[in-house]
Design a protein around this motif. Structure first.
Motif, short mmCIF file in Angstrom:
data_model
loop_
_atom_site.label_atom_id
_atom_site.label_comp_id
_atom_site.label_asym_id
_atom_site.label_seq_id
_atom_site.Cartn_x
_atom_site.Cartn_y
_atom_site.Cartn_z
N ILE A 106 0.81 -1.22 0.00
CA ILE A 106 0.00 0.00 0.00
C ILE A 106 0.85 1.27 0.00
O ILE A 106 0.31 2.36 0.20
CB ILE A 106 -0.97 0.03 1.20
CG1 ILE A 106 -0.20 0.10 2.52
CG2 ILE A 106 -1.91 -1.16 1.18
CD1 ILE A 106 -1.11 0.33 3.71
N ARG A 107 2.15 1.16 -0.25
CA ARG A 107 2.99 2.35 -0.20
C ARG A 107 2.63 3.37 -1.28
O ARG A 107 2.94 4.55 -1.14
CB ARG A 107 4.46 1.96 -0.31
CG ARG A 107 4.85 1.41 -1.66
CD ARG A 107 6.35 1.18 -1.75
NE ARG A 107 6.78 0.12 -0.88
CZ ARG A 107 8.03 -0.28 -0.76
NH1 ARG A 107 8.97 0.31 -1.46
NH2 ARG A 107 8.36 -1.28 0.04
N HIS A 108 1.97 2.92 -2.35
CA HIS A 108 1.63 3.82 -3.46
C HIS A 108 0.47 4.75 -3.13
O HIS A 108 0.18 5.68 -3.88
CB HIS A 108 1.26 3.00 -4.70
CG HIS A 108 0.03 2.15 -4.49
ND1 HIS A 108 0.08 0.95 -3.81
CD2 HIS A 108 -1.28 2.35 -4.84
CE1 HIS A 108 -1.14 0.43 -3.76
NE2 HIS A 108 -1.98 1.25 -4.37
N ILE A 109 -0.21 4.52 -2.00
CA ILE A 109 -1.42 5.29 -1.69
C ILE A 109 -1.10 6.73 -1.31
O ILE A 109 -1.89 7.64 -1.58
CB ILE A 109 -2.22 4.58 -0.57
CG1 ILE A 109 -2.76 3.26 -1.08
CG2 ILE A 109 -3.36 5.46 -0.07
CD1 ILE A 109 -3.54 2.46 -0.05
N GLY A 110 0.03 6.97 -0.68
CA GLY A 110 0.31 8.32 -0.20
C GLY A 110 1.78 8.65 -0.21
O GLY A 110 2.61 7.94 -0.78
N GLU A 111 2.12 9.75 0.47
CA GLU A 111 3.51 10.19 0.59
C GLU A 111 4.16 9.52 1.79
O GLU A 111 3.47 9.15 2.74
CB GLU A 111 3.56 11.71 0.76
CG GLU A 111 2.89 12.50 -0.35
CD GLU A 111 2.79 13.98 0.01
OE1 GLU A 111 3.01 14.32 1.19
OE2 GLU A 111 2.47 14.78 -0.90
N ALA A 112 5.47 9.42 1.76
CA ALA A 112 6.18 8.78 2.86
C ALA A 112 7.31 9.67 3.36
O ALA A 112 7.95 10.39 2.58
CB ALA A 112 6.74 7.42 2.43
#
Length: 422
Positions: free
Chosen positions: A223-229
Motif C-alpha cells: 500500500i505504499r503507493h497510496i500516499g507520501e512517505a
C-alpha cells in the motif's frame, strides 16, 4: 489544557479529546514500572524531524547530521484528503510522534480554538474487528484504541461522518498489522480499503500512518503507493543533550550532571549510536536514575536494563527465585537465537521483523523448562501461562509487538541474549 472547551464540542468529544491528551501527559505503564515516577512524554519531548522518502526506495535515506530536515508537524498540514506514512526503525519514536501530534491537536480544540479533530487508531485493532463497512470498522477500532475514553463505536462513527472540523486520523503501528497472525484477513486489502474510503468519503480528512521500516522496505508491502512517505530521523546528539537536560530537571538532581552524562555517551560510539533511539535513551536514563552511573558499553547497559526489568516484574508474577530467573534468562536466550536464525534465512516480512507467534514462544518455553528439569515439578500448562504472561509484559526487553506476535523490543537485546546463548 484546563481552559474552557469550545461550545461546538459535545460532551463525548470533550471526553475523547482529554483522553487523547492523556496519551502524553500520563506516564506510560512500562516506564512507570521501572522508574520511580518516570516523567511522561510531555515533559521529555524533543522536537523531531523527518526526511522525504521515495516510494521506490529500498533503504532509509542518507542523513546529514547538520541538515534541518522537515518538522514532523508538517504531517498534519498540507492538502486535505492526503495519506502520509511515517516510517522508521523500531524504538525510533514513531508512536510517540503520532501521540504527540494527536495530543497537540486535541489541546487546541479543548482550548476553544478552531482546528483539526484528531482520531487515534491502533492499527492492530483494525484486524480484530468483524468484517463490516470500512467506516464502522475504523470507528470500532478507534473506540478501543484510547484507554479510558468511554466513547462507543457509534459515537466515533458520528465524529467520523458529521464533525464540522477537518479530521486527522492517526493509524499507529501499521507495520505490526501487516505481520500479525490473522485468519482469512488480508491486511493490505483491509487497511488499503479503509484508506481509500477515507480519501473518497471524507475529503477533509488527513491520514497519518506509522510503519516499521522492515515492513515498509519489504517488496511485498502493498500500500505504499497510496500516499507520501517520510522517514523519522534518529535523535541527533543535540537532541540527546536536550532530552537529558529535561530529564535531569525533573528526575536527575541526585544523579550525573547532564553535561557529564552527555560527554560519557558521546565518548562511546556504540552507546552514542544506540542512544539515538528514543526507547533506548529512555531506558538508559532510567538506569542512570537507579544506579547513579552510566554502565560501561552497550553490553553493560543491556545487562543493567535486563536486571532492572526482571527484578521489577518478578515480585508481581512469580516471586524471586533463582531457578525461575535462570529459566527466564534461558528462555530469552533461546528466543533470541531462534529469531536470529529466522532473520538469517528470512523469506518473508515476519521473519525479518523478528516476530514469533504465540505457539512458537510456548514451544521454546516448554523446551527450556524440560531441559532444566522443570517438567516434573511444574505443570506444563502453568509454565506456559506464567512465562508467556511474564514475556507478554516483558517491559523493555521482550513482549507483545503485534496481535499474536512477540519479539524483542530492541535489536540490542536480541544480540545480547543471542551472544549469551552461544
Amino acid at each position: 489544557t484546563e481552559a474552557a472547551p469550545g461550545k461546538r464540542l459535545s460532551a463525548y468529544m470533550q471526553i475523547y479529546l482529554r483522553n487523547i491528551i492523556n496519551l502524553i501527559t500520563i506516564t506510560p505503564g512500562w516506564a512507570s514500572a521501572l522508574g520511580s515516577g518516570t516523567p511522561p512524554l510531555d515533559d521529555l519531548w524533543v522536537d523531531r524531524s523527518m526526511l522525504p522518502l521515495e516510494r521506490s526506495s529500498s533503504n532509509p535515506p542518507s542523513d546529514d547530521e547538520d541538515s534541518p530536515g522537515l518538522p514532523i508537524g508538517e504531517l498534519v498540514e498540507g492538502s486535505a484528503g492526503s495519506v502520509r506514512f511515517l516510517v522508521g526503525d523500531g524504538g525510533a519514536g514513531k508512536s510517540a510522534a503520532a501521540r504527540f501530534l494527536c495530543a497537540r491537536l486535541a489541546v487546541r480544540l479543548i482550548r476553544g480554538e478552531r482546528g483539526t479533530f484528531p482520531i487515534f487508531v491502533d492499527a492492530t485493532q483494525l484486524l480484530t474487528q468483524p468484517p463490516d463497512d470500512a467506516f464502522v470498522m475504523l470507528a470500532a477500532a478507534a473506540a478501543q484504541s484510547v484507554v479510558g475514553a468511554s466513547v462507543t463505536k457509534d459515537v466515533m462513527l458520528e465524529i467520523l461522518t458529521n464533525t464540522d472540523e477537518p479530521l486527522a486520523v492517526f493509524i499507529d503501528g501499521l507495520g505490526l498489522a501487516f505481520i500479525s497472525e490473522t485468519a482469512n484477513r488480508d491486511p493490505a486489502q483491509l487497511i488499503g480499503g479503509i484508506l481509500r474510503t477515507l480519501q473518497r468519503s471524507v475529503p477533509t480528512a488527513r491520514v497519518i500512518a506509522t510503519c516499521r521500516q522492515e515492513v515498509w522496505f519489504d517488496a511485498e508491502f502493498a500500500i505504499r503507493h497510496i500516499g507520501e512517505a517520510y522517514y523519522l530521523r534518529l535523535l541527533r546528539m543535540r537532541d540527546i543533550a536536550t532530552a537529558i537536560r529535561r530529564w535531569w530537571e525533573v528526575k536527575g538532581e541526585n544523579s550525573l550532571t547532564p553535561d557529564l552524562l552527555v560527554r560519557q555517551i558521546l565518548a562511546d560510539r556504540y552507546l552514542n549510536h544506540i542512544c539515538r533511539l528514543p526507547l533506548m535513551l529512555s531506558l538508559t536514563l532510567i538506569v542512570v536514575e537507579k544506579t547513579g552511573r552510566l554502565p560501561k558499553g552497550v553490553g553493560g547497559l543491556c545487562e543493567e536494563i535486563i536486571d532492572m526489568c526482571i527484578d521489577t516484574l518478578y515480585p508481581t508474577h512469580l516471586g524471586v527465585r533463582a531457578s525461575d530467573r535462570a529459566t527466564l534468562e534461558s528462555v530469552l536466550q533461546a528466543l533470541a537465537w531462534k529469531i536470529t536464525e529466522a532473520k538469517a534465512s528470512a523469506t518473508n516480512t515476519g521473519d525479518t521483523a523478528g516476530i514469533l507467534g504465540a505457539s512458537e514462544v510456548r514451544d521454546v518455553i516448554l523446551e527450556v523448562a524440560d531441559t532444566r528439569g522443570h517438567s516434573g515439578s511444574v505443570r506444563a500448562s502453568t509454565a506456559m501461562v506464567d512465562y508467556l504472561e511474564l514475556l507478554r509484559e516483558g517491559i523493555g526487553i521482550f513482549g507483545g509487538l503485534a496481535a499474536g506476535g512477540y519479539g524483542f523490543r530492541q535489536d540490542a537485546f536480541r544480540l545480547f541474549f543471542a551472544g549469551q546463548h552461544l
